[in-house]
Design an enzyme around this catalytic site. Sequence first.
Site, mmCIF file in Angstrom:
data_model
loop_
_atom_site.group_PDB
_atom_site.id
_atom_site.type_symbol
_atom_site.label_atom_id
_atom_site.label_comp_id
_atom_site.label_asym_id
_atom_site.label_seq_id
_atom_site.Cartn_x
_atom_site.Cartn_y
_atom_site.Cartn_z
ATOM 1 N N TYR A 33 23.125 -7.906 17.028
ATOM 2 C CA TYR A 33 24.414 -7.045 17.000
ATOM 3 C C TYR A 33 25.212 -7.042 16.004
ATOM 4 O O TYR A 33 25.245 -8.070 14.822
ATOM 5 C CB TYR A 33 25.492 -7.482 18.169
ATOM 6 C CG TYR A 33 26.389 -8.691 18.194
ATOM 7 C CD1 TYR A 33 25.532 -10.099 18.201
ATOM 8 C CD2 TYR A 33 27.585 -8.817 18.019
ATOM 9 C CE1 TYR A 33 26.220 -11.351 18.039
ATOM 10 C CE2 TYR A 33 28.156 -10.057 18.069
ATOM 11 C CZ TYR A 33 27.759 -11.035 17.854
ATOM 12 O OH TYR A 33 28.190 -12.448 17.790
ATOM 13 N N ARG A 52 24.449 -6.824 6.683
ATOM 14 C CA ARG A 52 24.161 -7.915 7.331
ATOM 15 C C ARG A 52 23.331 -7.393 8.726
ATOM 16 O O ARG A 52 22.483 -8.104 9.089
ATOM 17 C CB ARG A 52 25.337 -8.671 8.017
ATOM 18 C CG ARG A 52 24.950 -10.054 8.549
ATOM 19 C CD ARG A 52 26.117 -10.756 8.886
ATOM 20 N NE ARG A 52 26.942 -10.168 9.975
ATOM 21 C CZ ARG A 52 28.315 -10.648 10.065
ATOM 22 N NH1 ARG A 52 28.606 -11.601 9.670
ATOM 23 N NH2 ARG A 52 29.114 -9.967 10.906
ATOM 24 N N ARG A 100 7.627 -7.757 30.735
ATOM 25 C CA ARG A 100 8.193 -9.058 30.229
ATOM 26 C C ARG A 100 6.883 -9.801 29.687
ATOM 27 O O ARG A 100 5.850 -10.056 30.453
ATOM 28 C CB ARG A 100 8.690 -9.772 31.007
ATOM 29 C CG ARG A 100 9.474 -10.970 30.981
ATOM 30 C CD ARG A 100 10.275 -11.781 31.851
ATOM 31 N NE ARG A 100 10.819 -13.012 31.305
ATOM 32 C CZ ARG A 100 10.116 -14.041 31.228
ATOM 33 N NH1 ARG A 100 8.833 -14.189 31.352
ATOM 34 N NH2 ARG A 100 10.952 -15.242 30.396
ATOM 35 N N HIS A 102 6.300 -12.644 26.248
ATOM 36 C CA HIS A 102 7.171 -13.485 25.016
ATOM 37 C C HIS A 102 6.480 -12.847 23.817
ATOM 38 O O HIS A 102 7.349 -12.380 22.829
ATOM 39 C CB HIS A 102 6.465 -14.975 25.043
ATOM 40 C CG HIS A 102 7.541 -15.749 25.867
ATOM 41 N ND1 HIS A 102 7.229 -15.549 27.253
ATOM 42 C CD2 HIS A 102 8.442 -16.660 25.954
ATOM 43 C CE1 HIS A 102 8.269 -16.309 27.794
ATOM 44 N NE2 HIS A 102 8.686 -17.156 27.051
ATOM 45 N N LYS A 149 22.514 -12.465 13.441
ATOM 46 C CA LYS A 149 23.790 -12.347 14.427
ATOM 47 C C LYS A 149 22.863 -11.906 15.657
ATOM 48 O O LYS A 149 22.883 -10.583 15.889
ATOM 49 C CB LYS A 149 24.646 -11.404 13.674
ATOM 50 C CG LYS A 149 25.922 -11.276 14.462
ATOM 51 C CD LYS A 149 26.940 -10.463 13.880
ATOM 52 C CE LYS A 149 28.232 -10.473 14.331
ATOM 53 N NZ LYS A 149 28.994 -11.401 14.835
ATOM 54 N N GLU A 182 31.449 -23.930 12.132
ATOM 55 C CA GLU A 182 32.419 -22.718 12.145
ATOM 56 C C GLU A 182 32.806 -22.737 13.620
ATOM 57 O O GLU A 182 32.562 -23.659 14.266
ATOM 58 C CB GLU A 182 31.376 -21.577 11.860
ATOM 59 C CG GLU A 182 30.081 -21.351 12.762
ATOM 60 C CD GLU A 182 29.357 -20.370 12.469
ATOM 61 O OE1 GLU A 182 29.844 -19.271 11.623
ATOM 62 O OE2 GLU A 182 27.996 -20.232 12.724
ATOM 63 N N LEU A 207 26.762 -18.194 10.280
ATOM 64 C CA LEU A 207 26.834 -17.031 10.113
ATOM 65 C C LEU A 207 27.788 -16.750 8.740
ATOM 66 O O LEU A 207 28.550 -17.359 8.773
ATOM 67 C CB LEU A 207 27.632 -16.055 11.370
ATOM 68 C CG LEU A 207 27.241 -14.433 11.057
ATOM 69 C CD1 LEU A 207 26.055 -14.310 11.431
ATOM 70 C CD2 LEU A 207 28.434 -14.042 12.071
HETATM 71 N N1 PLP Z 1 30.650 -16.985 13.082
HETATM 72 C C1 PLP Z 1 30.338 -16.563 13.813
HETATM 73 C C2 PLP Z 1 29.570 -17.443 14.664
HETATM 74 C C3 PLP Z 1 30.795 -15.242 14.537
HETATM 75 O O1 PLP Z 1 30.173 -14.716 15.852
HETATM 76 C C4 PLP Z 1 31.445 -14.431 13.584
HETATM 77 C C5 PLP Z 1 31.656 -12.972 14.183
HETATM 78 O O2 PLP Z 1 31.655 -12.642 15.351
HETATM 79 C C6 PLP Z 1 31.847 -14.841 12.516
HETATM 80 C C7 PLP Z 1 31.580 -16.178 12.218
HETATM 81 C C8 PLP Z 1 32.619 -14.034 11.553
HETATM 82 O O3 PLP Z 1 31.928 -13.045 10.941
HETATM 83 P P1 PLP Z 1 32.621 -11.801 10.555
HETATM 84 O O4 PLP Z 1 33.699 -12.031 9.657
HETATM 85 O O5 PLP Z 1 31.409 -10.816 9.770
HETATM 86 O O6 PLP Z 1 33.153 -11.105 11.722
#
Ligand code: PLP
Length: 287
Positions: A33, A52, A100, A102, A149, A182, A207
């Site tokens: 996403y 990304r 379904r 894997h 993501k 994070e 991320l």
């Molecule tokens: N880290 C995580 C786990 C996230 O889910 C997000 C955004 O959803 C971010 C960092 C920040 O990313 P961005 O600045 O691209 O929104």
Amino acid sequence: MSRVAYVNGRYGPKADAAVHIEDRGYQFADAVYEVWGVSDGRLMDYEGHMARLERSLDALHITRPMSRAALTHVLRETVRRNRVRDGLVYLQISRGTAARDHAFPSADVPPSVVVTAKSVDRAKQEAGAARGISVVTRPDIRWGRCDIKTVGLLPNILAKQDAIEAGAADAWLVDDMGTITEGTASNAWIVDQDGVIRTRDTQANILHGITRAAILTIAAEQGLKLEERGFTPDEVKRAREAFYTNASGFATPVVAIDRVAIGNGKPGPVAQRLRELYLQRAEQAAI
Ligand code: PLP
């Protein structure tokens, strides 16, 4: 409120929008996403989020469902049909629908594409940022590819819920070495005791936030001292300031961690300035 959703080629009422029960996003979290901030009806940090998204799809060998131009049109059209001026647009692409199993389905199974958009009350958001938020620390129990993501967010939502039940707004996740990675949906930052702005490096399992990258550029241009280096919860407690970054919160001050006030317990000047500069820049550059 999002009234119109795009699902696999059609715009329709969100209340009726649906994917198949054998959509692989639903069954396996086999989906990625992206979220763009929307300012004055335009997409913020367009290029970074799009790049990304493409990296996430490629990393999982999910076929790109359409050209960039076509996808951008769908994002904008969903924003327009929902009459969003300030808000967020959400895009999810799964590996598609198949019985379904894997193993990946055959290459002719098309990915599923869903887009929704919602308005955000910017005045309320600014008031929230002026207060700052509290976080608690929780163990980071996620998989080893947090740079992708994916919609596989179970550890994130459990930590977030735990934080809310502990009276905080979010959890900052801590790895096996005792260093913060994070937030559950954001990158974590401090202004340390020496005035150095610090956030975790992207070699770590995090991320690669698009807002993070923009804030690093802005801070460097301002001549501020910067280090992409992690920090422990104790360092946050001793820091002058802390904040988080993401597409929905821009740069938002964090005023307490594990019930200990950070600095004087109020939003710090560096975080507030970076938020202003980010917003000016991102709003101007939105397309
Ligand atoms: N880290 C995580 C786990 C996230 O889910 C997000 C955004 O959803 C971010 C960092 C920040 O990313 P961005 O600045 O691209 O929104």
